[in-house]
Scaffold this motif. Sequence first.
Motif, PDB file in Angstrom:
ATOM      1  N   ASN A 183      -1.129   8.371   3.361  1.00  0.00           N
ATOM      2  CA  ASN A 183      -0.843   7.119   3.745  1.00  0.00           C
ATOM      3  C   ASN A 183      -1.681   6.685   5.232  1.00  0.00           C
ATOM      4  O   ASN A 183      -1.515   5.552   5.353  1.00  0.00           O
ATOM      5  CB  ASN A 183       0.564   7.026   4.129  1.00  0.00           C
ATOM      6  CG  ASN A 183       1.305   7.921   5.048  1.00  0.00           C
ATOM      7  OD1 ASN A 183       0.540   9.155   5.131  1.00  0.00           O
ATOM      8  ND2 ASN A 183       2.155   7.713   5.642  1.00  0.00           N
ATOM      9  N   ILE A 206     -11.102  -4.987  -4.118  1.00  0.00           N
ATOM     10  CA  ILE A 206     -10.666  -4.719  -2.922  1.00  0.00           C
ATOM     11  C   ILE A 206      -9.428  -5.522  -2.184  1.00  0.00           C
ATOM     12  O   ILE A 206      -8.487  -5.113  -1.942  1.00  0.00           O
ATOM     13  CB  ILE A 206     -11.667  -4.514  -1.625  1.00  0.00           C
ATOM     14  CG1 ILE A 206     -12.759  -3.116  -1.974  1.00  0.00           C
ATOM     15  CG2 ILE A 206     -11.131  -4.268  -0.266  1.00  0.00           C
ATOM     16  CD1 ILE A 206     -13.970  -3.256  -1.297  1.00  0.00           C
ATOM     17  N   GLY A 209      -6.608  -5.056  -4.597  1.00  0.00           N
ATOM     18  CA  GLY A 209      -6.064  -3.588  -4.350  1.00  0.00           C
ATOM     19  C   GLY A 209      -5.116  -3.778  -2.977  1.00  0.00           C
ATOM     20  O   GLY A 209      -4.167  -2.897  -2.837  1.00  0.00           O
ATOM     21  N   ASN A 210      -5.475  -4.392  -1.981  1.00  0.00           N
ATOM     22  CA  ASN A 210      -4.690  -4.374  -0.497  1.00  0.00           C
ATOM     23  C   ASN A 210      -3.433  -4.805  -1.094  1.00  0.00           C
ATOM     24  O   ASN A 210      -2.417  -4.391  -0.575  1.00  0.00           O
ATOM     25  CB  ASN A 210      -5.500  -5.189   0.456  1.00  0.00           C
ATOM     26  CG  ASN A 210      -6.704  -4.586   1.143  1.00  0.00           C
ATOM     27  OD1 ASN A 210      -6.842  -3.217   0.896  1.00  0.00           O
ATOM     28  ND2 ASN A 210      -7.505  -5.091   1.555  1.00  0.00           N
ATOM     29  N   GLY A 221      -1.199  -2.505  -2.978  1.00  0.00           N
ATOM     30  CA  GLY A 221      -0.717  -1.413  -1.988  1.00  0.00           C
ATOM     31  C   GLY A 221      -0.844   0.037  -2.415  1.00  0.00           C
ATOM     32  O   GLY A 221      -1.289   0.305  -3.755  1.00  0.00           O
ATOM     33  N   LEU A 222      -0.151   0.952  -1.694  1.00  0.00           N
ATOM     34  CA  LEU A 222      -0.354   2.319  -1.848  1.00  0.00           C
ATOM     35  C   LEU A 222       0.061   2.859  -2.985  1.00  0.00           C
ATOM     36  O   LEU A 222      -0.338   3.941  -3.752  1.00  0.00           O
ATOM     37  CB  LEU A 222       0.033   3.198  -0.789  1.00  0.00           C
ATOM     38  CG  LEU A 222      -0.107   4.693  -0.567  1.00  0.00           C
ATOM     39  CD1 LEU A 222      -1.408   5.240  -0.720  1.00  0.00           C
ATOM     40  CD2 LEU A 222       0.312   5.464   0.497  1.00  0.00           C
ATOM     41  N   HIS A 238      -2.159   2.703  -5.665  1.00  0.00           N
ATOM     42  CA  HIS A 238      -3.520   3.260  -5.350  1.00  0.00           C
ATOM     43  C   HIS A 238      -4.521   2.584  -4.920  1.00  0.00           C
ATOM     44  O   HIS A 238      -5.741   2.581  -4.992  1.00  0.00           O
ATOM     45  CB  HIS A 238      -4.156   4.171  -6.531  1.00  0.00           C
ATOM     46  CG  HIS A 238      -3.156   5.147  -6.883  1.00  0.00           C
ATOM     47  ND1 HIS A 238      -3.021   6.509  -6.230  1.00  0.00           N
ATOM     48  CD2 HIS A 238      -2.270   5.547  -7.913  1.00  0.00           C
ATOM     49  CE1 HIS A 238      -1.886   7.287  -6.863  1.00  0.00           C
ATOM     50  NE2 HIS A 238      -1.344   6.495  -7.856  1.00  0.00           N
ATOM     51  N   TYR A 239      -4.152   1.058  -4.353  1.00  0.00           N
ATOM     52  CA  TYR A 239      -4.939   0.146  -3.725  1.00  0.00           C
ATOM     53  C   TYR A 239      -5.752  -0.283  -4.979  1.00  0.00           C
ATOM     54  O   TYR A 239      -6.924  -0.792  -4.660  1.00  0.00           O
ATOM     55  CB  TYR A 239      -5.680   0.562  -2.621  1.00  0.00           C
ATOM     56  CG  TYR A 239      -4.835   0.732  -1.464  1.00  0.00           C
ATOM     57  CD1 TYR A 239      -4.021  -0.190  -0.792  1.00  0.00           C
ATOM     58  CD2 TYR A 239      -4.424   1.986  -0.908  1.00  0.00           C
ATOM     59  CE1 TYR A 239      -2.987   0.001   0.313  1.00  0.00           C
ATOM     60  CE2 TYR A 239      -3.774   2.199   0.134  1.00  0.00           C
ATOM     61  CZ  TYR A 239      -3.035   1.253   0.613  1.00  0.00           C
ATOM     62  OH  TYR A 239      -1.996   1.390   1.789  1.00  0.00           O
ATOM     63  N   LYS A 275      -5.244  -3.167  -8.297  1.00  0.00           N
ATOM     64  CA  LYS A 275      -4.316  -4.211  -8.889  1.00  0.00           C
ATOM     65  C   LYS A 275      -4.191  -3.284 -10.330  1.00  0.00           C
ATOM     66  O   LYS A 275      -5.158  -3.045 -11.004  1.00  0.00           O
ATOM     67  CB  LYS A 275      -4.849  -5.351  -9.182  1.00  0.00           C
ATOM     68  CG  LYS A 275      -4.230  -6.567  -9.805  1.00  0.00           C
ATOM     69  CD  LYS A 275      -4.786  -7.791  -9.813  1.00  0.00           C
ATOM     70  CE  LYS A 275      -5.771  -8.047 -11.114  1.00  0.00           C
ATOM     71  NZ  LYS A 275      -6.488  -9.325 -11.246  1.00  0.00           N
ATOM     72  N   SER A 323     -11.171   2.278  -2.070  1.00  0.00           N
ATOM     73  CA  SER A 323     -10.317   1.067  -2.061  1.00  0.00           C
ATOM     74  C   SER A 323      -9.268   1.226  -0.953  1.00  0.00           C
ATOM     75  O   SER A 323      -8.647   0.218  -0.747  1.00  0.00           O
ATOM     76  CB  SER A 323      -9.572   0.661  -3.341  1.00  0.00           C
ATOM     77  OG  SER A 323      -8.790   1.687  -3.879  1.00  0.00           O
ATOM     78  N   PHE A 324      -9.002   2.311  -0.265  1.00  0.00           N
ATOM     79  CA  PHE A 324      -8.115   2.402   0.807  1.00  0.00           C
ATOM     80  C   PHE A 324      -8.399   1.277   1.818  1.00  0.00           C
ATOM     81  O   PHE A 324      -9.646   1.115   2.161  1.00  0.00           O
ATOM     82  CB  PHE A 324      -7.938   3.628   1.487  1.00  0.00           C
ATOM     83  CG  PHE A 324      -6.840   3.990   2.237  1.00  0.00           C
ATOM     84  CD1 PHE A 324      -5.921   4.626   2.015  1.00  0.00           C
ATOM     85  CD2 PHE A 324      -7.036   3.602   3.562  1.00  0.00           C
ATOM     86  CE1 PHE A 324      -4.556   5.093   2.602  1.00  0.00           C
ATOM     87  CE2 PHE A 324      -5.880   3.789   4.543  1.00  0.00           C
ATOM     88  CZ  PHE A 324      -4.872   4.398   4.144  1.00  0.00           C
ATOM     89  N   PRO A 325      -7.763   0.593   2.365  1.00  0.00           N
ATOM     90  CA  PRO A 325      -7.888  -0.822   3.345  1.00  0.00           C
ATOM     91  C   PRO A 325      -8.861  -0.210   4.399  1.00  0.00           C
ATOM     92  O   PRO A 325      -8.828   0.774   5.095  1.00  0.00           O
ATOM     93  CB  PRO A 325      -6.441  -1.009   3.652  1.00  0.00           C
ATOM     94  CG  PRO A 325      -5.623  -0.894   2.668  1.00  0.00           C
ATOM     95  CD  PRO A 325      -6.268   0.600   1.954  1.00  0.00           C
TER      96      PRO A 325
END
Length: 149
Positions: free
Chosen positions: A63, A81, A84-85, A88-89, A92-93, A95, A134-136
């Motif tokens: 996280n 991206i 994916g944001n 959410g986590l 796994h970011y 869709k 793809s993590f923000p």
Amino acid sequence: MKKLIALLSTTLLLSANTAYADECTLNIDANDMMQFSTKTLSAPKSCKQVTVQLSHTGKLPANVMGHNWVLSTEQNMQGIITDGNAAGLSNHYIKPNDSRVIGATDIISGGKTTEVTFKTSGLTAGTDYTFFCSFPGHYAMMKGTFTLE
């Protein structure tokens, strides 16, 4: 004669190791400094599928500094991206069921390893595809090029 036998044995051993190397499995590391261990990955076009093994060599939790490995075209990266944001986590970011994603691992924390296997039938040899985390915010530093050669 002993030197010749030793040389032949070494040559055969090296040949055997090369023959059994799995060139369709690729390894990449990610760390707590938001870096992949390489900016380029490639596999032979003879691979019907490719497996990418991602190891997070850092120590931070998912996280805070989680990483994944996502493959798409350059044109689709920003849309993946953005969506994916919002996903959410817990997703796994990425869709869920995003058809723009060619392959993606789960988000992992430091000390963990994950992998993804994807088919190459839809990929064009010699074309550059983009891999990224793809993590923000990570994609700005954590991206590279994948090619079938």
